[in-house]
Write an enzyme that holds these catalytic residues in place. Structure first.
Site, mmCIF file in Angstrom:
data_model
loop_
_atom_site.group_PDB
_atom_site.id
_atom_site.type_symbol
_atom_site.label_atom_id
_atom_site.label_comp_id
_atom_site.label_asym_id
_atom_site.label_seq_id
_atom_site.Cartn_x
_atom_site.Cartn_y
_atom_site.Cartn_z
ATOM 1 N N PRO A 1 0.796 -1.229 0.000
ATOM 2 C CA PRO A 1 0.000 0.000 0.000
ATOM 3 C C PRO A 1 0.825 1.275 0.000
ATOM 4 O O PRO A 1 1.866 1.360 0.643
ATOM 5 C CB PRO A 1 -0.816 -0.110 1.298
ATOM 6 C CG PRO A 1 -0.039 -1.034 2.163
ATOM 7 C CD PRO A 1 0.600 -2.017 1.221
ATOM 8 N N ASN A 2 0.326 2.242 -0.753
ATOM 9 C CA ASN A 2 0.881 3.602 -0.863
ATOM 10 C C ASN A 2 2.142 3.693 -1.718
ATOM 11 O O ASN A 2 2.614 4.804 -1.994
ATOM 12 C CB ASN A 2 1.132 4.215 0.526
ATOM 13 C CG ASN A 2 -0.150 4.355 1.320
ATOM 14 O OD1 ASN A 2 -1.077 5.018 0.867
ATOM 15 N ND2 ASN A 2 -0.233 3.708 2.472
ATOM 16 N N ARG B 1 4.589 11.098 -2.535
ATOM 17 C CA ARG B 1 4.363 10.709 -1.152
ATOM 18 C C ARG B 1 5.592 11.044 -0.291
ATOM 19 O O ARG B 1 6.673 10.511 -0.525
ATOM 20 C CB ARG B 1 4.150 9.198 -1.124
ATOM 21 C CG ARG B 1 4.085 8.609 0.237
ATOM 22 C CD ARG B 1 4.203 7.095 0.207
ATOM 23 N NE ARG B 1 3.985 6.591 1.531
ATOM 24 C CZ ARG B 1 4.269 5.366 1.918
ATOM 25 N NH1 ARG B 1 4.765 4.501 1.059
ATOM 26 N NH2 ARG B 1 4.047 4.992 3.156
ATOM 27 N N TYR C 1 10.879 9.340 1.281
ATOM 28 C CA TYR C 1 10.993 8.323 0.222
ATOM 29 C C TYR C 1 11.676 8.818 -1.042
ATOM 30 O O TYR C 1 11.867 8.048 -1.978
ATOM 31 C CB TYR C 1 9.593 7.779 -0.111
ATOM 32 C CG TYR C 1 8.943 7.085 1.062
ATOM 33 C CD1 TYR C 1 9.467 5.890 1.559
ATOM 34 C CD2 TYR C 1 7.839 7.627 1.710
ATOM 35 C CE1 TYR C 1 8.906 5.262 2.655
ATOM 36 C CE2 TYR C 1 7.260 7.008 2.804
ATOM 37 C CZ TYR C 1 7.804 5.831 3.279
ATOM 38 O OH TYR C 1 7.248 5.199 4.362
ATOM 39 N N ASN D 1 8.125 -5.542 -0.876
ATOM 40 C CA ASN D 1 8.012 -4.357 -0.035
ATOM 41 C C ASN D 1 6.545 -4.291 0.356
ATOM 42 O O ASN D 1 5.709 -3.798 -0.409
ATOM 43 C CB ASN D 1 8.456 -3.087 -0.757
ATOM 44 C CG ASN D 1 8.427 -1.878 0.186
ATOM 45 O OD1 ASN D 1 7.841 -1.942 1.266
ATOM 46 N ND2 ASN D 1 9.041 -0.786 -0.221
ATOM 47 N N ALA E 1 3.236 -0.807 4.916
ATOM 48 C CA ALA E 1 2.746 -0.848 6.293
ATOM 49 C C ALA E 1 2.319 -2.258 6.724
ATOM 50 O O ALA E 1 2.354 -2.573 7.922
ATOM 51 C CB ALA E 1 1.580 0.127 6.449
ATOM 52 N N GLU F 1 12.993 -9.168 1.616
ATOM 53 C CA GLU F 1 12.204 -8.039 2.130
ATOM 54 C C GLU F 1 12.959 -6.751 1.838
ATOM 55 O O GLU F 1 14.149 -6.641 2.151
ATOM 56 C CB GLU F 1 12.012 -8.213 3.647
ATOM 57 C CG GLU F 1 11.293 -7.051 4.315
ATOM 58 C CD GLU F 1 11.222 -7.193 5.843
ATOM 59 O OE1 GLU F 1 11.633 -8.264 6.373
ATOM 60 O OE2 GLU F 1 10.783 -6.240 6.486
ATOM 61 N N HIS G 1 12.796 -2.371 1.964
ATOM 62 C CA HIS G 1 12.175 -1.093 2.334
ATOM 63 C C HIS G 1 13.031 0.036 1.785
ATOM 64 O O HIS G 1 14.261 0.020 1.953
ATOM 65 C CB HIS G 1 12.042 -0.959 3.855
ATOM 66 C CG HIS G 1 11.180 -2.025 4.426
ATOM 67 N ND1 HIS G 1 9.813 -2.021 4.304
ATOM 68 C CD2 HIS G 1 11.498 -3.177 5.077
ATOM 69 C CE1 HIS G 1 9.321 -3.109 4.870
ATOM 70 N NE2 HIS G 1 10.326 -3.827 5.345
ATOM 71 N N ARG H 1 13.329 5.064 12.108
ATOM 72 C CA ARG H 1 12.044 5.776 12.115
ATOM 73 C C ARG H 1 11.244 5.401 13.377
ATOM 74 O O ARG H 1 11.822 4.944 14.353
ATOM 75 C CB ARG H 1 11.301 5.462 10.815
ATOM 76 C CG ARG H 1 12.096 5.923 9.577
ATOM 77 C CD ARG H 1 11.367 5.641 8.285
ATOM 78 N NE ARG H 1 10.091 6.373 8.232
ATOM 79 C CZ ARG H 1 9.132 6.098 7.350
ATOM 80 N NH1 ARG H 1 9.296 5.125 6.468
ATOM 81 N NH2 ARG H 1 8.006 6.788 7.361
HETATM 82 C C1 DQA Z 1 8.250 1.216 3.600
HETATM 83 C C2 DQA Z 1 8.378 1.454 5.112
HETATM 84 C C3 DQA Z 1 7.058 1.199 5.801
HETATM 85 O O1 DQA Z 1 7.180 1.422 7.190
HETATM 86 C C4 DQA Z 1 5.986 2.118 5.254
HETATM 87 O O2 DQA Z 1 4.739 1.825 5.853
HETATM 88 C C5 DQA Z 1 5.888 2.078 3.790
HETATM 89 C C6 DQA Z 1 7.132 2.057 3.010
HETATM 90 C C7 DQA Z 1 9.546 1.591 2.868
HETATM 91 O O3 DQA Z 1 9.687 1.175 1.705
HETATM 92 O O4 DQA Z 1 10.405 2.298 3.412
HETATM 93 O O5 DQA Z 1 4.810 2.159 3.209
HETATM 94 O O6 DQA Z 1 7.998 -0.146 3.383
#
Ligand code: DQA
Length: 141
Positions: free
Chosen positions: A9-10, A17, A22, A73, A76, A97, A99, A106
Protein backbone atom coordinates in the site's frame (compact mmCIF):
# COMPACT_ATOMS: atom_id res chain seq x y z
CA UNK A 1 13.56 -17.32 -14.02
CA UNK A 2 10.97 -14.66 -13.22
CA UNK A 3 11.41 -12.64 -10.05
CA UNK A 4 8.18 -11.18 -8.70
CA UNK A 5 8.61 -7.68 -7.24
CA UNK A 6 5.54 -7.08 -5.10
CA UNK A 7 4.79 -3.68 -3.60
CA UNK A 8 2.12 -2.98 -1.03
CA UNK A 9 0.00 0.00 0.00
CA UNK A 10 0.88 3.60 -0.86
CA UNK A 11 3.94 2.63 -2.91
CA UNK A 12 2.14 3.58 -6.11
CA UNK A 13 2.35 7.17 -4.84
CA UNK A 14 6.13 7.31 -4.77
CA UNK A 15 7.42 10.66 -5.97
CA UNK A 16 4.54 12.61 -4.44
CA UNK A 17 4.36 10.71 -1.15
CA UNK A 18 6.50 12.20 1.68
CA UNK A 19 9.46 12.97 -0.61
CA UNK A 20 11.58 13.88 2.42
CA UNK A 21 11.30 10.22 3.51
CA UNK A 22 10.99 8.32 0.22
CA UNK A 23 12.72 10.64 -2.28
CA UNK A 24 11.42 11.97 -5.57
CA UNK A 25 11.71 8.83 -7.68
CA UNK A 26 8.28 7.73 -8.87
CA UNK A 27 6.74 4.26 -8.96
CA UNK A 28 7.37 4.29 -12.74
CA UNK A 29 11.05 4.93 -11.96
CA UNK A 30 11.02 1.96 -9.56
CA UNK A 31 9.60 -0.31 -12.28
CA UNK A 32 12.11 0.98 -14.85
CA UNK A 33 15.09 0.45 -12.47
CA UNK A 34 13.97 -3.12 -11.70
CA UNK A 35 13.57 -3.91 -15.41
CA UNK A 36 17.00 -2.41 -16.17
CA UNK A 37 18.80 -4.42 -13.47
CA UNK A 38 16.91 -7.59 -14.35
CA UNK A 39 18.07 -7.30 -17.95
CA UNK A 40 21.69 -6.81 -16.81
CA UNK A 41 21.33 -9.81 -14.47
CA UNK A 42 19.74 -12.14 -17.01
CA UNK A 43 16.40 -12.60 -15.21
CA UNK A 44 12.83 -11.55 -15.92
CA UNK A 45 10.94 -9.34 -13.48
CA UNK A 46 7.24 -8.84 -12.96
CA UNK A 47 6.77 -5.66 -10.90
CA UNK A 48 3.37 -5.06 -9.28
CA UNK A 49 1.76 -2.78 -6.70
CA UNK A 50 -1.52 -3.06 -4.83
CA UNK A 51 -3.33 -1.23 -2.06
CA UNK A 52 -5.53 -4.29 -1.47
CA UNK A 53 -4.34 -6.93 1.00
CA UNK A 54 -6.34 -9.77 -0.56
CA UNK A 55 -4.74 -9.08 -3.94
CA UNK A 56 -1.27 -9.22 -2.40
CA UNK A 57 -2.09 -12.51 -0.68
CA UNK A 58 -3.33 -13.94 -4.00
CA UNK A 59 -0.08 -12.93 -5.72
CA UNK A 60 1.93 -14.62 -2.95
CA UNK A 61 -0.15 -17.80 -3.34
CA UNK A 62 0.53 -17.74 -7.10
CA UNK A 63 4.27 -17.26 -6.45
CA UNK A 64 4.23 -20.18 -4.01
CA UNK A 65 2.51 -22.41 -6.58
CA UNK A 66 4.90 -21.31 -9.36
CA UNK A 67 8.04 -21.63 -7.19
CA UNK A 68 8.98 -18.02 -7.99
CA UNK A 69 11.38 -15.92 -5.91
CA UNK A 70 9.80 -12.77 -4.48
CA UNK A 71 11.06 -9.31 -3.59
CA UNK A 72 8.46 -7.91 -1.21
CA UNK A 73 8.01 -4.36 -0.03
CA UNK A 74 4.85 -4.90 1.95
CA UNK A 75 4.78 -1.26 3.12
CA UNK A 76 2.75 -0.85 6.29
CA UNK A 77 1.55 -4.50 6.15
CA UNK A 78 5.14 -5.40 7.11
CA UNK A 79 4.39 -4.17 10.61
CA UNK A 80 0.79 -5.33 10.94
CA UNK A 81 -0.19 -8.28 8.80
CA UNK A 82 0.00 -11.87 10.02
CA UNK A 83 -2.02 -12.78 6.89
CA UNK A 84 0.68 -11.45 4.52
CA UNK A 85 3.32 -13.26 6.60
CA UNK A 86 1.35 -16.51 6.43
CA UNK A 87 1.09 -16.18 2.64
CA UNK A 88 4.81 -15.37 2.30
CA UNK A 89 5.64 -18.35 4.54
CA UNK A 90 4.32 -20.65 1.80
CA UNK A 91 7.02 -19.59 -0.69
CA UNK A 92 9.58 -22.25 -1.54
CA UNK A 93 11.97 -19.94 -3.45
CA UNK A 94 13.82 -17.16 -1.61
CA UNK A 95 12.00 -14.09 -0.28
CA UNK A 96 13.80 -10.73 -0.02
CA UNK A 97 12.20 -8.04 2.13
CA UNK A 98 12.91 -4.52 0.87
CA UNK A 99 12.18 -1.09 2.33
CA UNK A 100 13.09 2.15 0.61
CA UNK A 101 13.62 3.94 3.91
CA UNK A 102 15.68 2.84 6.89
CA UNK A 103 12.75 1.64 8.98
CA UNK A 104 15.04 1.19 12.00
CA UNK A 105 15.77 4.92 12.09
CA UNK A 106 12.04 5.78 12.11
CA UNK A 107 9.08 5.35 14.51
CA UNK A 108 9.32 2.36 16.84
CA UNK A 109 6.27 0.67 15.27
CA UNK A 110 8.31 0.33 12.06
CA UNK A 111 11.04 -1.62 13.90
CA UNK A 112 8.85 -4.73 14.02
CA UNK A 113 8.57 -6.83 10.87
CA UNK A 114 6.37 -9.89 10.42
CA UNK A 115 8.56 -10.83 7.44
CA UNK A 116 12.23 -10.50 8.38
CA UNK A 117 12.59 -13.88 10.09
CA UNK A 118 11.16 -15.74 7.08
CA UNK A 119 13.20 -13.75 4.53
CA UNK A 120 16.48 -14.89 3.02
CA UNK A 121 17.65 -11.27 3.08
CA UNK A 122 16.43 -7.85 4.19
CA UNK A 123 17.43 -4.57 2.51
CA UNK A 124 16.52 -1.23 4.10
CA UNK A 125 17.39 2.40 3.50
CA UNK A 126 18.86 2.08 0.00
CA UNK A 127 15.92 3.52 -1.94
CA UNK A 128 15.53 2.05 -5.43
CA UNK A 129 19.02 0.56 -5.19
CA UNK A 130 17.67 -1.83 -2.56
CA UNK A 131 15.52 -3.39 -5.28
CA UNK A 132 18.53 -3.53 -7.59
CA UNK A 133 20.59 -5.31 -4.92
CA UNK A 134 17.76 -7.76 -4.25
CA UNK A 135 17.42 -8.62 -7.96
CA UNK A 136 21.17 -9.18 -8.27
CA UNK A 137 21.14 -11.40 -5.16
CA UNK A 138 18.26 -13.53 -6.45
CA UNK A 139 19.86 -13.83 -9.89
CA UNK A 140 22.80 -15.70 -8.30
CA UNK A 141 20.83 -17.55 -5.58
C1 DQA B 1 8.25 1.22 3.60
C2 DQA B 1 8.38 1.45 5.11
C3 DQA B 1 7.06 1.20 5.80
O1 DQA B 1 7.18 1.42 7.19
C4 DQA B 1 5.99 2.12 5.25
O2 DQA B 1 4.74 1.82 5.85
C5 DQA B 1 5.89 2.08 3.79
C6 DQA B 1 7.13 2.06 3.01
C7 DQA B 1 9.55 1.59 2.87
O3 DQA B 1 9.69 1.18 1.70
O4 DQA B 1 10.41 2.30 3.41
O5 DQA B 1 4.81 2.16 3.21
O6 DQA B 1 8.00 -0.15 3.38
Amino acid sequence: MTVLVLNGPNLGRLGVREPDVYGTATYADLVARCEEVAKESGVEVDVRQTDTESEMIGWLHDAADAGSPVILNAGAWTHTSVAVRDAASQLSAPLVEVHLSNVHARESFRHTSYLSDIAAAVVVGMGLEGYAAAIRFLAVS
